[in-house]
Write a protein that holds these residues in place. Sequence first.
Motif, mmCIF file in Angstrom:
data_model
loop_
_atom_site.group_PDB
_atom_site.id
_atom_site.type_symbol
_atom_site.label_atom_id
_atom_site.label_comp_id
_atom_site.label_asym_id
_atom_site.label_seq_id
_atom_site.Cartn_x
_atom_site.Cartn_y
_atom_site.Cartn_z
ATOM 1 N N ASP A 47 0.828 -1.205 0.000
ATOM 2 C CA ASP A 47 0.000 0.000 0.000
ATOM 3 C C ASP A 47 0.866 1.260 0.000
ATOM 4 O O ASP A 47 0.609 2.214 -0.738
ATOM 5 N N LEU A 61 1.003 4.143 -3.209
ATOM 6 C CA LEU A 61 0.630 5.544 -3.049
ATOM 7 C C LEU A 61 1.830 6.487 -3.162
ATOM 8 O O LEU A 61 1.789 7.482 -3.889
ATOM 9 N N THR A 85 -9.430 8.699 -1.971
ATOM 10 C CA THR A 85 -9.568 7.429 -1.266
ATOM 11 C C THR A 85 -10.864 7.481 -0.456
ATOM 12 O O THR A 85 -11.703 8.344 -0.692
ATOM 13 N N ILE A 134 -3.248 2.655 4.248
ATOM 14 C CA ILE A 134 -3.597 3.662 3.248
ATOM 15 C C ILE A 134 -3.775 5.028 3.906
ATOM 16 O O ILE A 134 -3.195 6.024 3.474
ATOM 17 N N SER A 148 -7.656 5.236 -4.852
ATOM 18 C CA SER A 148 -7.309 4.030 -4.092
ATOM 19 C C SER A 148 -8.501 3.642 -3.224
ATOM 20 O O SER A 148 -8.846 4.364 -2.278
ATOM 21 N N HIS A 197 -5.773 2.012 -7.773
ATOM 22 C CA HIS A 197 -5.158 1.026 -6.881
ATOM 23 C C HIS A 197 -6.222 0.457 -5.955
ATOM 24 O O HIS A 197 -7.093 1.191 -5.482
ATOM 25 N N THR A 198 -6.144 -0.837 -5.695
ATOM 26 C CA THR A 198 -7.033 -1.435 -4.702
ATOM 27 C C THR A 198 -6.241 -2.254 -3.695
ATOM 28 O O THR A 198 -5.362 -3.036 -4.060
ATOM 29 N N ASP A 199 -6.541 -2.005 -2.423
ATOM 30 C CA ASP A 199 -6.007 -2.824 -1.341
ATOM 31 C C ASP A 199 -6.897 -4.072 -1.299
ATOM 32 O O ASP A 199 -8.022 -4.033 -0.814
#
Length: 394
Positions: free
Chosen positions: A76, A80, A96, A104, A146, A175-177
């Motif tokens: 993460d 970022l 986000t 994050i 994100s 972006h994806t966690d």
Amino acid sequence: MKKIIYLDNAATTKVAPEVVEAMLPYFTEYYGNPSSVYELAGISKKAVTEGREKVASVIGANPNDIYFTAGGSESDNWALKATYEAYKSKGNHIITTKIEHHAILHTCEWLEKQGAKITYIDVDENGVVDLDQLQKAITPETILISVMAANNEIGTLQPIKEIGAIAKEHGILFHTDAVQAFGQIPINVDECHIDMLSSSGHKINGPKGIGCLYIRKGLKLRSFVHGGAQERKRRAGTENVPGIVGYGVAAERALRTMEERTAKEIEVRDYMIKKIQEEIPYCKLNGHPTMRLPNNVNFSFQFIEGESLLIMLDMAGICASSGSACTSGSLDPSHVLLAIGLPHEIAHGSLRLTLSEETTKEDADFVVEQIKGIVERLRSMSPLYEDFMKKQNK
């Protein structure tokens, strides 16, 4: 030793026997450094390549786009910080949500001090991202969106395919966690227009200390760790070969068993949710009722403190949590529960139970029985509950 019912699989999972078995030779027999040139090193290098392929297959990615890290938090941070550094000449705005993992949120706080502008968008009462607010938050300066694939506390699944489409339409990186979602729900990076994805081995019956960041080919992101040419010059340091082997086997196992395993988890999850709702008054299910992780049960119980409930459950041999393991010990209520609109006093009485494929309905019966008794005991000592009941009986 008393029987333990482990219901904290969102924090970490038991390493699968086949994962341990696969890892062992790389500690004592095939211990060569993959960067060396002799045959022993070649065995390690081959193992790293195979691990990369297995991890990539879970999300439909090109193996060359998988970069091994020490876990989800590092991934993460990398996504970022490196995106901001690489694209800040284009813009300094990142979007986000208010319910992201602290890996994050704390990274975003750090980036704000470096000059980034961060928009934290709202979620509804079930924890689902407001897509209209997301659209409206986009500016010409936006370089990254994100949003986590699934929330680690309340289990809500986010519409990442729709979010990815919005990002792609505006030429913004996404972006994806996916630390909680990887191996639990189907994800395809191309179908969801995902540019970067974070994952961690110990959430899928693999070892701790190993994870990955998927970085779509063509993204101009800098090295996150300097000092060597490993991971195609993007993350220096000798590869954690046993960890990568175990991560690969765990990923392969997660993909192979996903349909059958999650169907069983959903059955026990829904059984437990229904039983709690029917047998324990003044409780609230947190998270989306159906659009949630297969193994996640999260409730708030009025008139009690979650910490007391956890301690008494532990005495009964039940391992659970009140939220993220990364914030355990904090006296503040969960930022996720506050974001979905719970008042402080109810958020403090939260309990997260995360099941595994080994959790049975008999386990659920025992756990609910224990929760019911503990909640009754704690409420009997609560002046607030006493006052509440007096008003109800008038």
